[in-house]
Design a protein around this motif. Structure first.
Motif, PDB file in Angstrom:
ATOM      1  N   THR A 180       0.421  -4.143   8.403  1.00 39.75           N
ATOM      2  CA  THR A 180       1.764  -4.182   7.825  1.00 39.75           C
ATOM      3  C   THR A 180       1.910  -3.148   6.724  1.00 39.75           C
ATOM      4  O   THR A 180       3.025  -2.707   6.431  1.00 39.75           O
ATOM      5  N   HIS A 181       0.802  -2.782   6.095  1.00 33.17           N
ATOM      6  CA  HIS A 181       0.795  -1.826   4.985  1.00 33.17           C
ATOM      7  C   HIS A 181      -0.313  -0.801   5.209  1.00 33.17           C
ATOM      8  O   HIS A 181      -1.300  -1.085   5.896  1.00 33.17           O
ATOM      9  N   VAL A 182      -0.148   0.371   4.617  1.00 37.96           N
ATOM     10  CA  VAL A 182      -1.085   1.474   4.812  1.00 37.96           C
ATOM     11  C   VAL A 182      -1.368   2.168   3.486  1.00 37.96           C
ATOM     12  O   VAL A 182      -0.464   2.353   2.668  1.00 37.96           O
ATOM     13  N   GLY A 183      -2.621   2.543   3.290  1.00 42.16           N
ATOM     14  CA  GLY A 183      -3.007   3.433   2.205  1.00 42.16           C
ATOM     15  C   GLY A 183      -3.861   4.538   2.792  1.00 42.16           C
ATOM     16  O   GLY A 183      -4.712   4.271   3.646  1.00 42.16           O
ATOM     17  N   VAL A 184      -3.633   5.775   2.379  1.00 41.55           N
ATOM     18  CA  VAL A 184      -4.343   6.924   2.961  1.00 41.55           C
ATOM     19  C   VAL A 184      -5.216   7.575   1.896  1.00 41.55           C
ATOM     20  O   VAL A 184      -4.730   7.973   0.827  1.00 41.55           O
ATOM     21  N   MET A 185      -6.499   7.695   2.206  1.00 39.48           N
ATOM     22  CA  MET A 185      -7.452   8.370   1.334  1.00 39.48           C
ATOM     23  C   MET A 185      -7.742   9.766   1.861  1.00 39.48           C
ATOM     24  O   MET A 185      -7.829   9.988   3.076  1.00 39.48           O
TER      25      MET A 185
END
Length: 325
Positions: free
Chosen positions: A205-210
């Motif tokens: 549902t949510h995304v974080g990109v490193m």
């Protein structure tokens, strides 16, 4: 109580002069399935190890389930299930025996109900048929599920899964995804570290990109897609008029000749694919088509191309992405 299951501020980990994690501010809502994306070596596992108190941060703070880590390690970890860098089991013991050993090491686990907890966890991950089978004879998918079963021996508010489908065949991948969906449906927050695009698009549902130790973007999956560059495509033998109409709608256009087509009067003509970037507040597609028709543009084809997760990743990091399911 905070509405964030995980919150970090300036979280940093340096190894000598190298910053493996460089000042990241994570915000993981309670009840979310948060996809922690990035290529191998981007700092995902180091971040997870700091969140779980396995590595001490060089700088910054981390709060898990409302409490600062590692200061409140003893009260937080019993509420967190984790599978980090793949499961490790005694190969000569059965799956059930391995789980009993892990459960016995948990001082919060009541010995009297150990057998019921182990049986329930094995049933939950679909391994009830293999309780007596030695773990060394398990397939990779079964070992992954056994690792998740270990994380579920006690009730958990948060599950942290590091590359949970890594190395699995398609069937094993589907099984693990189904498990994660079931956890989320029950209200458990799931933090999934992955470098697989398909995994995140189907689960999260949510995304974080490193990228290179930095958190370059985060938000809901839909916000992440919308923030990319979407385009409208018009296939027409009237590219000049089409560009004029689209420009009149405030859209920036370009064009490239593509293929020959019949012009509707029995004579061949060269169609062109006219593309235009959709801005922050574009006209709806039907209004764009109506304007083209009103402008005497013969529309042979029309499409709106939304930015994909892969496109957004490349835009943000300049790196390729493993899109294998």
């Amino acid at each position: 109580m905070s509405d964030l299951a995980i919150r970090t501020e300036g979280l940093t980990k340096r190894f000598g002069a190298q910053a493996a994690v460089d000042g990241i501010d994570l915000a993981v809502p309670q009840g979310a399935v948060y996809g922690f994306l990035g290529p191998n070596g981007s700092g995902k596992t180091t971040t997870i190890r700091m969140l779980l108190g396995l590595v001490r941060a060089t700088d910054g703070t981390a709060h898990v389930l409302g409490d600062e880590m590692p200061r409140h390690l003893d009260t937080v970890l019993p509420r967190v299930g984790a599978l980090v860098e793949g499961p490790a089991f005694a190969p000569f013991l059965s799956g059930a025996a391995n789980l009993r050993r892990f459960d016995a090491a948990d001082r919060h686990a009541a010995p009297a109900t150990r057998g019921a907890r182990v049986a329930s966890a094995l049933d939950r991950v679909g391994l009830a048929h293999a309780t007596r089978k030695k773990a060394g004879a398990y397939s990779l998918g079964m070992k992954q599920r056994l690792g998740i079963a270990n994380a579920l021996l006690m009730p958990r508010e948060l599950l942290v899964l590091d590359e949970p489908t890594n190395g699995l065949d398609p069937q094993g991948t589907r099984e693990v995804r189904a498990l994660i969906r079931s956890f989320a449906a029950e209200g458990t927050t799931v933090f999934v570290s992955s470098h697989l695009l398909a995994e995140v698009e189907q689960l999260c549902t949510h995304v974080g990109v490193m990228s290179a130790g930095r958190l370059v973007a985060q938000g809901t999956l839909e916000e992440f897609r919308r923030s990319g560059e979407s385009r409208v495509e018009v296939l027409t033998p009237d590219p000049g008029r089409a560009r004029a109409v689209l420009a009149g709608l405030g859209l920036v256009t370009d064009a490239a000749a593509t293929a020959s087509a019949d012009d509707g009067r029995g004579a061949p003509s060269v169609d062109a694919l006219v593309t235009a970037v959709l801005g922050d507040d574009p006209p709806p597609p039907d209004a764009i088509v109506a304007a083209l028709v009103a402008g005497d543009v013969r529309v042979r084809g029309f499409a709106v191309r939304r930015a994909s997760l892969e496109q957004r990743f490349v835009e943000l990091t300049g790196e390729g992405f493993d899109v294998v399911a």
